[in-house]
Design an enzyme around this catalytic site. Structure first.
Site, PDB file in Angstrom:
ATOM      1  N   ARG A 109       0.818  -1.240   0.000  1.00  0.00           N
ATOM      2  CA  ARG A 109       0.000   0.000   0.000  1.00  0.00           C
ATOM      3  C   ARG A 109       0.844   1.279   0.000  1.00  0.00           C
ATOM      4  O   ARG A 109       0.359   2.355   0.307  1.00  0.00           O
ATOM      5  CB  ARG A 109      -0.978   0.038   1.169  1.00  0.00           C
ATOM      6  CG  ARG A 109      -1.994  -1.076   1.129  1.00  0.00           C
ATOM      7  CD  ARG A 109      -3.293  -0.664   1.785  1.00  0.00           C
ATOM      8  NE  ARG A 109      -4.255  -1.747   1.673  1.00  0.00           N
ATOM      9  CZ  ARG A 109      -4.378  -2.705   2.578  1.00  0.00           C
ATOM     10  NH1 ARG A 109      -3.628  -2.703   3.648  1.00  0.00           N
ATOM     11  NH2 ARG A 109      -5.261  -3.655   2.419  1.00  0.00           N
TER      12      ARG A 109
ATOM     13  N   LYS B  81       3.374  11.738 -11.167  1.00  0.00           N
ATOM     14  CA  LYS B  81       2.669  10.792 -12.040  1.00  0.00           C
ATOM     15  C   LYS B  81       3.516   9.529 -12.143  1.00  0.00           C
ATOM     16  O   LYS B  81       4.698   9.598 -12.482  1.00  0.00           O
ATOM     17  CB  LYS B  81       2.471  11.378 -13.443  1.00  0.00           C
ATOM     18  CG  LYS B  81       1.323  12.357 -13.539  1.00  0.00           C
ATOM     19  CD  LYS B  81       1.051  12.751 -14.994  1.00  0.00           C
ATOM     20  CE  LYS B  81      -0.107  13.720 -15.089  1.00  0.00           C
ATOM     21  NZ  LYS B  81      -0.323  14.228 -16.468  1.00  0.00           N
TER      22      LYS B  81
ATOM     23  N   GLU C  93      10.323  19.332 -23.926  1.00  0.00           N
ATOM     24  CA  GLU C  93       9.490  19.624 -22.750  1.00  0.00           C
ATOM     25  C   GLU C  93       9.922  20.957 -22.124  1.00  0.00           C
ATOM     26  O   GLU C  93       9.104  21.690 -21.569  1.00  0.00           O
ATOM     27  CB  GLU C  93       9.579  18.491 -21.712  1.00  0.00           C
ATOM     28  CG  GLU C  93       9.019  17.145 -22.189  1.00  0.00           C
ATOM     29  CD  GLU C  93       7.488  17.079 -22.274  1.00  0.00           C
ATOM     30  OE1 GLU C  93       6.818  18.070 -21.933  1.00  0.00           O
ATOM     31  OE2 GLU C  93       6.976  16.024 -22.702  1.00  0.00           O
TER      32      GLU C  93
ATOM     33  N   LYS D 122       7.227  23.666 -13.879  1.00  0.00           N
ATOM     34  CA  LYS D 122       6.357  22.503 -13.664  1.00  0.00           C
ATOM     35  C   LYS D 122       5.903  22.423 -12.199  1.00  0.00           C
ATOM     36  O   LYS D 122       4.724  22.187 -11.926  1.00  0.00           O
ATOM     37  CB  LYS D 122       7.070  21.212 -14.086  1.00  0.00           C
ATOM     38  CG  LYS D 122       6.203  19.995 -13.801  1.00  0.00           C
ATOM     39  CD  LYS D 122       6.496  18.775 -14.608  1.00  0.00           C
ATOM     40  CE  LYS D 122       5.483  17.687 -14.220  1.00  0.00           C
ATOM     41  NZ  LYS D 122       5.610  16.464 -14.954  1.00  0.00           N
TER      42      LYS D 122
ATOM     43  N   GLU E  54      -4.407  17.248 -11.810  1.00  0.00           N
ATOM     44  CA  GLU E  54      -4.819  17.641 -13.165  1.00  0.00           C
ATOM     45  C   GLU E  54      -6.322  17.866 -13.307  1.00  0.00           C
ATOM     46  O   GLU E  54      -6.967  17.350 -14.223  1.00  0.00           O
ATOM     47  CB  GLU E  54      -4.321  16.585 -14.166  1.00  0.00           C
ATOM     48  CG  GLU E  54      -4.193  17.164 -15.574  1.00  0.00           C
ATOM     49  CD  GLU E  54      -3.498  16.218 -16.536  1.00  0.00           C
ATOM     50  OE1 GLU E  54      -2.350  15.836 -16.254  1.00  0.00           O
ATOM     51  OE2 GLU E  54      -4.098  15.892 -17.569  1.00  0.00           O
TER      52      GLU E  54
ATOM     53  N   ARG F 299      -2.995  22.122 -14.340  1.00  0.00           N
ATOM     54  CA  ARG F 299      -1.971  21.145 -14.743  1.00  0.00           C
ATOM     55  C   ARG F 299      -2.134  20.727 -16.214  1.00  0.00           C
ATOM     56  O   ARG F 299      -1.190  20.288 -16.846  1.00  0.00           O
ATOM     57  CB  ARG F 299      -1.997  19.910 -13.827  1.00  0.00           C
ATOM     58  CG  ARG F 299      -0.840  18.956 -14.126  1.00  0.00           C
ATOM     59  CD  ARG F 299      -0.603  17.927 -13.048  1.00  0.00           C
ATOM     60  NE  ARG F 299       0.536  17.095 -13.418  1.00  0.00           N
ATOM     61  CZ  ARG F 299       1.184  16.312 -12.588  1.00  0.00           C
ATOM     62  NH1 ARG F 299       0.826  16.238 -11.329  1.00  0.00           N
ATOM     63  NH2 ARG F 299       2.200  15.590 -13.004  1.00  0.00           N
TER      64      ARG F 299
ATOM     65  N   ASN G 256      -0.053  19.788 -20.900  1.00  0.00           N
ATOM     66  CA  ASN G 256      -0.389  18.929 -22.043  1.00  0.00           C
ATOM     67  C   ASN G 256      -0.205  19.641 -23.377  1.00  0.00           C
ATOM     68  O   ASN G 256      -0.447  19.058 -24.431  1.00  0.00           O
ATOM     69  CB  ASN G 256      -1.842  18.439 -21.923  1.00  0.00           C
ATOM     70  CG  ASN G 256      -2.017  17.535 -20.715  1.00  0.00           C
ATOM     71  OD1 ASN G 256      -1.059  16.909 -20.271  1.00  0.00           O
ATOM     72  ND2 ASN G 256      -3.216  17.478 -20.172  1.00  0.00           N
TER      73      ASN G 256
ATOM     74  N   HIS H 145       0.863  17.900 -26.599  1.00  0.00           N
ATOM     75  CA  HIS H 145       0.759  16.451 -26.384  1.00  0.00           C
ATOM     76  C   HIS H 145      -0.451  15.804 -27.058  1.00  0.00           C
ATOM     77  O   HIS H 145      -0.433  14.604 -27.296  1.00  0.00           O
ATOM     78  CB  HIS H 145       0.739  16.131 -24.886  1.00  0.00           C
ATOM     79  CG  HIS H 145       2.090  16.264 -24.241  1.00  0.00           C
ATOM     80  ND1 HIS H 145       2.762  17.468 -24.167  1.00  0.00           N
ATOM     81  CD2 HIS H 145       2.908  15.348 -23.667  1.00  0.00           C
ATOM     82  CE1 HIS H 145       3.924  17.276 -23.552  1.00  0.00           C
ATOM     83  NE2 HIS H 145       4.037  16.004 -23.246  1.00  0.00           N
TER      84      HIS H 145
ATOM     85  N   HIS I  44       1.007  12.899 -28.992  1.00  0.00           N
ATOM     86  CA  HIS I  44       0.741  11.482 -28.680  1.00  0.00           C
ATOM     87  C   HIS I  44       0.239  10.743 -29.913  1.00  0.00           C
ATOM     88  O   HIS I  44       0.553   9.564 -30.103  1.00  0.00           O
ATOM     89  CB  HIS I  44      -0.290  11.360 -27.556  1.00  0.00           C
ATOM     90  CG  HIS I  44       0.321  11.559 -26.193  1.00  0.00           C
ATOM     91  ND1 HIS I  44      -0.386  12.044 -25.121  1.00  0.00           N
ATOM     92  CD2 HIS I  44       1.576  11.336 -25.724  1.00  0.00           C
ATOM     93  CE1 HIS I  44       0.404  12.118 -24.057  1.00  0.00           C
ATOM     94  NE2 HIS I  44       1.601  11.699 -24.403  1.00  0.00           N
TER      95      HIS I  44
ATOM     96  N   HIS J  78       9.623  10.379 -27.309  1.00  0.00           N
ATOM     97  CA  HIS J  78       8.468  11.171 -26.866  1.00  0.00           C
ATOM     98  C   HIS J  78       8.636  12.670 -27.151  1.00  0.00           C
ATOM     99  O   HIS J  78       7.749  13.313 -27.709  1.00  0.00           O
ATOM    100  CB  HIS J  78       8.264  10.934 -25.360  1.00  0.00           C
ATOM    101  CG  HIS J  78       7.208  11.789 -24.757  1.00  0.00           C
ATOM    102  ND1 HIS J  78       5.863  11.601 -25.007  1.00  0.00           N
ATOM    103  CD2 HIS J  78       7.286  12.868 -23.917  1.00  0.00           C
ATOM    104  CE1 HIS J  78       5.169  12.511 -24.349  1.00  0.00           C
ATOM    105  NE2 HIS J  78       6.007  13.299 -23.685  1.00  0.00           N
TER     106      HIS J  78
HETATM  107  N1  GLY Z   1       3.870  15.293 -18.125  1.00  0.00           N
HETATM  108  C1  GLY Z   1       2.837  16.183 -17.813  1.00  0.00           C
HETATM  109  C2  GLY Z   1       2.449  16.143 -16.374  1.00  0.00           C
HETATM  110  O1  GLY Z   1       3.219  15.689 -15.550  1.00  0.00           O
HETATM  111  O2  GLY Z   1       1.390  16.563 -16.036  1.00  0.00           O
END
Ligand code: GLY
Length: 353
Positions: free
Chosen positions: A109, A131, A173, A213, A223, A227, A231, A234, A238, A253
């Site tokens: 956990r 993330k 980025e 960031k 997000e 946040r 994107n 992206h 993507h 990427h």
């Molecule tokens: N890579 C975009 C984010 O971390 O929200």
């Protein structure tokens, strides 16, 4: 979600010793991949705090960012007696920090983890912001959780041996962070001599980029709103990345993001008046440093379908983050199919596809 500490290292050994000292633990594990085992782990050999660390080494590259590798990490932690109070250090690029973070967040956990990103992409993006996850069922980052590292240690000396492709992948980025922050930061990035990097200057730029960031993630860790600014580039990026993979010509990427930025800034120009002069600057930089992802108009429908399946959409409506100007962010924008196809036409024309 608690805030993670991000440290721009002055000396990795000292910073790591302090970070480990702040995370009480019974057992210590360090996750590497085949590359960082060979190239980066030896630089940590002198760190006293790591003398009893047990290494878990996994396969390198995105093909290993899967449930089998994750199970292998869980299994090793379990067999070697990891407990709820153990500590995991992830040493690697985004694949290692994403998968290792997810392994840590789910083992018993959740155990504490520290990220030491070794690529530019991981330093300015993947390792920061909590993330974590793996690819599943052919979809990138399909399974994962938000779970911040206790600490992220950024040692830009690792960049001195990074190959050019991975350098530019991360730099895309950084450009995105420039675009969503200030003209001053963006112009500094566009003027930076990427062919003969001044590493002290690069370190400063990385610090600024991470700060952009962090400021956003602090306001909106999960997000729900701002946040989504991260994107930018992206939604189309993507789709390029997936198309390239389907056609057995995978791209890094950040390259897909750089090409995605060209399309999405064109959409920004059409929809919300992003200035032509900035669009021209970005097109020139991307064309010069990233080359062109080649596709013809037969692929437009396929790209559009890929964009419709992006996990950022709601109710099948394609969600874009657009810019009215540098730093002037417009969230939750959409564009109709004809506009998106026009952006593909623009891309092919100005990039020479
Ligand atoms: N890579 C975009 C984010 O971390 O929200």
């Amino acid at each position: 979600m608690s805030k993670q500490e991000v440290i721009l290292c002055q000396g990795l050994e000292d910073n790591l010793t302090q970070a480990v000292g702040k995370c009480p633990h019974d057992k210590l594990f360090i996750l590497t991949d085949a590359h960082t085992h060979r190239l980066c782990l030896p630089t940590l050999q002198g760190v006293h705090a790591l003398r009893e660390a047990e290494e878990i080494c996994i396969g390198a590259e995105d093909i290993h960012k899967n449930i089998e590798t994750l199970a292998q990490v869980w299994q090793t932690l379990s067999e070697r007696g990891a407990t709820r109070h153990s500590l995991l250090i992830n040493l690697g690029g985004g694949m290692v920090t994403d998968l290792g973070g997810f392994a840590a967040a789910t083992f018993k956990r959740g155990i504490t983890y520290i990220n030491i990103p070794t690529t530019l992409l991981a330093m300015v993006d993947a390792s920061v912001g909590g993330k974590t996850g793996i690819n599943f069922n052919g979809l990138k980052n399909e399974i994962g959780v938000f779970a911040p590292a206790a600490c992220v240690l950024i040692e830009t000396d690792f960049l001195r041996t990074l190959d050019a492709h991975n350098f530019f992948s991360g730099y895309a980025e950084m450009l995105k962070h420039g675009l969503i922050s200030t003209p001053g930061h963006l112009n500094e990035l566009l003027a930076f001599d990427t062919d003969r990097p001044d590493y002290e200057h690069l370190k400063q730029l990385v610090g600024q980029s991470v700060q952009v960031k962090e400021n956003i993630v602090e306001q909106d860790p999960k997000e729900q709103g701002i946040r989504k600014a991260l994107n930018l580039g992206h939604t189309v990026g993507h789709a390029f990345e997936s198309l390239a993979l389907a056609e057995h010509r995978p791209v890094l990427h950040g390259y897909a993001v750089a090409w995605g930025l060209v399309c999405e800034l064109y959409l920004s120009h059409l929809q919300v008046g992003f200035p032509q002069e900035h669009l021209r600057q970005i097109v020139q930089f991307v064309r010069e440093h990233y080359g062109c992802f080649d596709f013809d108009c037969q692929r437009y429908e396929q790209l559009y379908e890929l964009m419709k399946h992006d996990k950022k959409n709601t109710g099948g409506i394609i969600n874009f983050t657009l810019l009215k100007d540098v730093g002037d962010i417009r969230l939750n924008q959409t564009a109709d199919k004809s506009m998106i196809f026009e952006a593909f036409d623009f891309y092919r024309e100005c990039m020479g596809a």
